[in-house]
Design an enzyme around this catalytic site. Structure first.
Site: not given
Length: 387
Positions: A93, A157-158, A160, A199-201, A343, A367
């Site tokens: 993000s 979606f989550a 998948t 918060y919305s992507n 992000g 990472n």
């Protein structure tokens, strides 16, 4: 895009948990950064993140033309190869600040207005189940007050893309931005435009689509032309559907589960276009410091647009924090105010912040996406406590 917790699983492209750690920030009086020390506190916070389970950390701090680089842990769990301070990594993000900067540049050029409705540029795209692009402004997209549902919170979606079975089957899938918006508008809005914050992507997927409509070029091309090339950000790219991370880089690891326990998987390769203008980019710590320093010093935006970007919305759930236009302000425990963004994406958890004068910047990457305290690293750099 990967989860650190069950909640982060459902918000993963930005990872809401990552953003909470990146912390939104309420407006506060500017405080000067304390005198530079030996960065021992920052190094200890990085080591603590590794002890907590993060495979490795790569960081760079720049202050008054002095650069400090450090790593902790490993970049490859199989070979035990250490991380490199020059690592490229997925920034999730943090992409939002780049996207917002382009929108604000277009406003400065009088090619659009923040008060334009989404429907003016994308007629009929935001509609259905109570969504109405005629009532939502571009400003509301950029500061997350639009009420548009977050497509990464969709259950299908989550499952998948964020959980093990779905991820390994679908990690190279391609969904165009319009399809991501359709997932969002299959749900009811979170609230009426301008009445709250969430918060919305989806907001930034739409911002990228607006950039393309206004300029005739993809949001990535505009970022390259307007930001990456002028600032000489040679380690930064908008990869599109390209699934790899340029070298030098480390492997990226995730749990691909709704818990932070269980097996660890290598999730380095994926199609980042599923994050679109909300979280697709790759960079390195030096480039991120250069970008945020240039932004806060007024090199990328005129004063009016930078002031718009720094006008924040309070977020009641997170103290000492507020969200501007793709830019987070936060007041640290010692009174220092930093601006930037966090992000998260599969296997990668990143932060980049700078002081308001752009003279003291920090960027770093974990990472792994399930553990570690990013707040502690930021606090250690700007508010070091005697050992």
């Amino acid at each position: 895009m990967s989860p650190r917790t069950a909640r982060a699983t459902r918000l993963a492209l930005t990872t809401a948990a990552t953003l909470a750690a990146a912390a939104l920030a309420t407006p506060a009086a500017l405080a000067d950064s304390p005198p530079a020390r030996d960065h021992g506190a920052t190094r200890r916070a990085m080591d603590a993140a590794v002890e907590a389970g993060v495979p490795g950390v790569a960081a760079q701090a720049d202050k008054n033309r002095t650069t400090w680089k450090a790593t902790a842990g490993v970049g490859d769990l199989r070979t035990k190869k250490p991380r490199s301070a020059k690592d490229h990594y997925r920034v999730g993000s943090i992409t939002k600040t780049f996207t917002s900067t382009v929108v604000l540049q277009l406003e400065a050029e009088r090619r659009l207005s923040l008060d334009d409705t989404v429907d003016k540029w994308l007629p009929g795209v935001v509609s259905g189940n109570g969504h109405d692009g005629r009532r939502i402004t571009l400003r509301q997209l950029l500061n997350h007050t639009s009420g548009i549902y977050n497509y990464t919170a969709d259950d299908t979606f989550a499952r998948t893309y964020f959980l093990k079975d779905g991820f390994f089957e679908h990690r190279f899938d391609h969904l165009p931005p319009r399809d991501l918006v359709r997932i969002a508008t299959s749900h009811a809005p979170d609230f009426a435009p301008g009445t709250s914050w969430n918060y919305s992507n989806t907001n930034y997927v739409l911002a990228g689509m607006v950039i393309e409509k206004v300029t005739g070029h993809s949001y990535g091309d505009e970022i390259r032309q307007r930001i990456i090339e002028p600032l000489g950000l040679n380690g930064t790219l908008v990869p599109g559907t390209y699934p790899k991370v340029p070298k030098p880089s480390s492997r990226a690891y995730g749990k691909l589960a709704e818990t932070a326990t269980g097996p660890t998987y290598d999730v380095t390769e994926l199609n980042p276009a599923l994050a679109s203008a909300a979280g697709e980019m790759i960079s390195d710590s030096g480039d991120l410091n250069r970008f945020y320093s240039a932004l806060l010093r007024g090199r990328l935006l005129p004063g009016k647009q930078l002031a718009e970007m720094k006008t924040t919305v309070k977020v009641a759930e997170i103290p000492n924090a507020g969200y501007g236009l793709g830019l987070i302000e936060r007041k640290l425990s010692c009174g220092v105010v930093v601006w930037g963004h966090g992000g998260g994406i599969h296997g990668s958890n990143s932060e980049a912040v700078t002081t308001a004068d752009g003279h003291h910047s920090l960027a770093f990457n974990f990472n792994g996406d399930w553990s570690g305290d990013t707040d502690a690293v930021i606090e250690a750099e700007y508010c070091p406590q005697p050992k």
